[in-house]
Design a protein around this motif. Sequence first.
Motif, PDB file in Angstrom:
ATOM      1  N   GLN A   3     -28.596 -10.494  36.001  1.00 28.56           N
ATOM      2  CA  GLN A   3     -27.437 -10.075  36.782  1.00 28.56           C
ATOM      3  C   GLN A   3     -26.958  -8.702  36.315  1.00 28.56           C
ATOM      4  N   LEU A   4     -26.772  -7.791  37.250  1.00 24.26           N
ATOM      5  CA  LEU A   4     -26.187  -6.505  36.893  1.00 24.26           C
ATOM      6  C   LEU A   4     -24.679  -6.610  36.956  1.00 24.26           C
ATOM      7  N   LYS A   5     -24.023  -5.955  36.017  1.00 21.34           N
ATOM      8  CA  LYS A   5     -22.568  -5.960  36.052  1.00 21.34           C
ATOM      9  C   LYS A   5     -22.078  -4.543  35.796  1.00 21.34           C
ATOM     10  N   TYR A   6     -20.848  -4.303  36.199  1.00 17.67           N
ATOM     11  CA  TYR A   6     -20.275  -2.972  36.046  1.00 17.67           C
ATOM     12  C   TYR A   6     -19.572  -2.825  34.711  1.00 17.67           C
ATOM     13  N   CYS A   7     -19.646  -1.619  34.174  1.00 15.34           N
ATOM     14  CA  CYS A   7     -18.846  -1.270  33.003  1.00 15.34           C
ATOM     15  C   CYS A   7     -17.378  -1.409  33.400  1.00 15.34           C
ATOM     16  N   GLN A   8     -16.572  -1.988  32.526  1.00 10.97           N
ATOM     17  CA  GLN A   8     -15.163  -2.210  32.851  1.00 10.97           C
ATOM     18  C   GLN A   8     -14.267  -1.041  32.434  1.00 10.97           C
ATOM     19  N   GLY A   9     -14.857   0.025  31.930  1.00  9.48           N
ATOM     20  CA  GLY A   9     -14.075   1.209  31.570  1.00  9.48           C
ATOM     21  C   GLY A   9     -13.457   1.824  32.820  1.00  9.48           C
ATOM     22  N   PRO A  10     -12.115   1.985  32.849  1.00  8.26           N
ATOM     23  CA  PRO A  10     -11.456   2.470  34.063  1.00  8.26           C
ATOM     24  C   PRO A  10     -11.782   3.922  34.399  1.00  8.26           C
ATOM     25  N   ARG A  11     -12.349   4.671  33.442  1.00 12.25           N
ATOM     26  CA  ARG A  11     -12.689   6.061  33.702  1.00 12.25           C
ATOM     27  C   ARG A  11     -14.195   6.310  33.637  1.00 12.25           C
ATOM     28  N   CYS A  12     -14.986   5.251  33.625  1.00 10.90           N
ATOM     29  CA  CYS A  12     -16.441   5.378  33.484  1.00 10.90           C
ATOM     30  C   CYS A  12     -17.017   6.371  34.502  1.00 10.90           C
ATOM     31  N   HIS A  13     -16.566   6.281  35.741  1.00 13.70           N
ATOM     32  CA  HIS A  13     -17.105   7.132  36.807  1.00 13.70           C
ATOM     33  C   HIS A  13     -16.731   8.608  36.648  1.00 13.70           C
ATOM     34  N   THR A  14     -15.773   8.908  35.754  1.00 15.25           N
ATOM     35  CA  THR A  14     -15.344  10.301  35.609  1.00 15.25           C
ATOM     36  C   THR A  14     -16.191  11.060  34.593  1.00 15.25           C
ATOM     37  N   TYR A  15     -17.034  10.361  33.853  1.00 18.27           N
ATOM     38  CA  TYR A  15     -17.912  11.050  32.902  1.00 18.27           C
ATOM     39  C   TYR A  15     -19.165  11.489  33.644  1.00 18.27           C
ATOM     40  N   ASP A  16     -19.424  12.779  33.608  1.00 21.85           N
ATOM     41  CA  ASP A  16     -20.455  13.373  34.453  1.00 21.85           C
ATOM     42  C   ASP A  16     -21.820  13.326  33.781  1.00 21.85           C
ATOM     43  N   THR A  17     -22.563  12.259  34.034  1.00 21.74           N
ATOM     44  CA  THR A  17     -23.925  12.150  33.516  1.00 21.74           C
ATOM     45  C   THR A  17     -24.866  11.877  34.668  1.00 21.74           C
ATOM     46  N   LYS A  18     -26.133  12.198  34.452  1.00 23.20           N
ATOM     47  CA  LYS A  18     -27.145  12.055  35.492  1.00 23.20           C
ATOM     48  C   LYS A  18     -27.239  10.617  36.012  1.00 23.20           C
ATOM     49  N   ASP A  19     -27.176   9.637  35.096  1.00 24.45           N
ATOM     50  CA  ASP A  19     -27.371   8.247  35.509  1.00 24.45           C
ATOM     51  C   ASP A  19     -26.199   7.690  36.305  1.00 24.45           C
ATOM     52  N   ARG A  20     -25.081   8.402  36.351  1.00 23.82           N
ATOM     53  CA  ARG A  20     -23.940   7.939  37.160  1.00 23.82           C
ATOM     54  C   ARG A  20     -23.962   8.546  38.559  1.00 23.82           C
ATOM     55  N   LYS A  21     -24.843   9.495  38.811  1.00 27.50           N
ATOM     56  CA  LYS A  21     -24.860  10.188  40.110  1.00 27.50           C
ATOM     57  C   LYS A  21     -25.532   9.317  41.177  1.00 27.50           C
ATOM     58  N   ARG A  22     -24.923   9.275  42.341  1.00 28.85           N
ATOM     59  CA  ARG A  22     -25.463   8.519  43.478  1.00 28.85           C
ATOM     60  C   ARG A  22     -25.276   9.342  44.750  1.00 28.85           C
ATOM     61  N   GLY A  23     -25.977   8.938  45.790  1.00 25.98           N
ATOM     62  CA  GLY A  23     -25.774   9.551  47.102  1.00 25.98           C
ATOM     63  C   GLY A  23     -26.696  10.735  47.379  1.00 25.98           C
ATOM     64  N   PRO A  24     -26.759  11.139  48.676  1.00 22.03           N
ATOM     65  CA  PRO A  24     -27.603  12.267  49.089  1.00 22.03           C
ATOM     66  C   PRO A  24     -27.044  13.596  48.584  1.00 22.03           C
ATOM     67  N   LYS A  25     -27.898  14.603  48.631  1.00 23.19           N
ATOM     68  CA  LYS A  25     -27.586  15.910  48.070  1.00 23.19           C
ATOM     69  C   LYS A  25     -26.241  16.456  48.558  1.00 23.19           C
ATOM     70  N   ASP A  26     -25.958  16.309  49.847  1.00 27.40           N
ATOM     71  CA  ASP A  26     -24.742  16.911  50.403  1.00 27.40           C
ATOM     72  C   ASP A  26     -23.510  16.022  50.210  1.00 27.40           C
ATOM     73  N   ASN A  27     -23.695  14.833  49.631  1.00 24.92           N
ATOM     74  CA  ASN A  27     -22.554  13.928  49.431  1.00 24.92           C
ATOM     75  C   ASN A  27     -22.664  13.200  48.091  1.00 24.92           C
ATOM     76  N   LYS A  28     -22.858  14.019  47.042  1.00 29.64           N
ATOM     77  CA  LYS A  28     -23.018  13.442  45.698  1.00 29.64           C
ATOM     78  C   LYS A  28     -21.722  12.815  45.216  1.00 29.64           C
ATOM     79  N   ARG A  29     -21.866  11.738  44.493  1.00 27.28           N
ATOM     80  CA  ARG A  29     -20.704  11.122  43.857  1.00 27.28           C
ATOM     81  C   ARG A  29     -21.138  10.483  42.548  1.00 27.28           C
ATOM     82  N   ASN A  30     -20.176  10.264  41.660  1.00 32.45           N
ATOM     83  CA  ASN A  30     -20.447   9.568  40.396  1.00 32.45           C
ATOM     84  C   ASN A  30     -19.890   8.151  40.499  1.00 32.45           C
TER      85      ASN A  30
END
Length: 127
Positions: A3-30
């Motif tokens: 089972q995959l689960k999410y990190c519970q850190g409330p600011r996890c998505h704000t740390y800019d690392t390659k493995d957090r990047k999702r989405g197509p080139k013109d609509n990148k998000r972390n």
Amino acid sequence: MSQLKYCQGPRCHTYDTKDRKRGPKDNKRNETRRRSSFYYLNGNACSMQCMYDWFNVYGSRALQHFGYLTQPRVLTRDNAWRKRYDWNRDGNDRHYVYNYLTEEQRPITEQQYNNDSAVTDDGRLAI
Ligand SMILES: [Zn+2]
């Protein structure tokens, strides 16, 4: 199947690392990290930073929920027991309970050592 689960850190998505990047080139998000297991926050945060972020946001609320200490906790001879063993090369390991305050030792069996029956979670002798 894990089972995959999410990190519970409330600011996890704000740390800019390659493995957090999702989405197509013109609509990148972390996004928050998602893994089968985590090492921090009792298996719920991907990093020490995310663990501290969680505590900074939720720690005092957790204390309010579970209750603050209002008097000291005390270690006495009654709850100072711990399980120990001395490894022995010939296979005759010595298992015993040890009292941190009185330094008393009492032998226990290997079975008692392994199945947690000798000492309670709060350090009291259960045998
Ligand atoms: Zn995280």
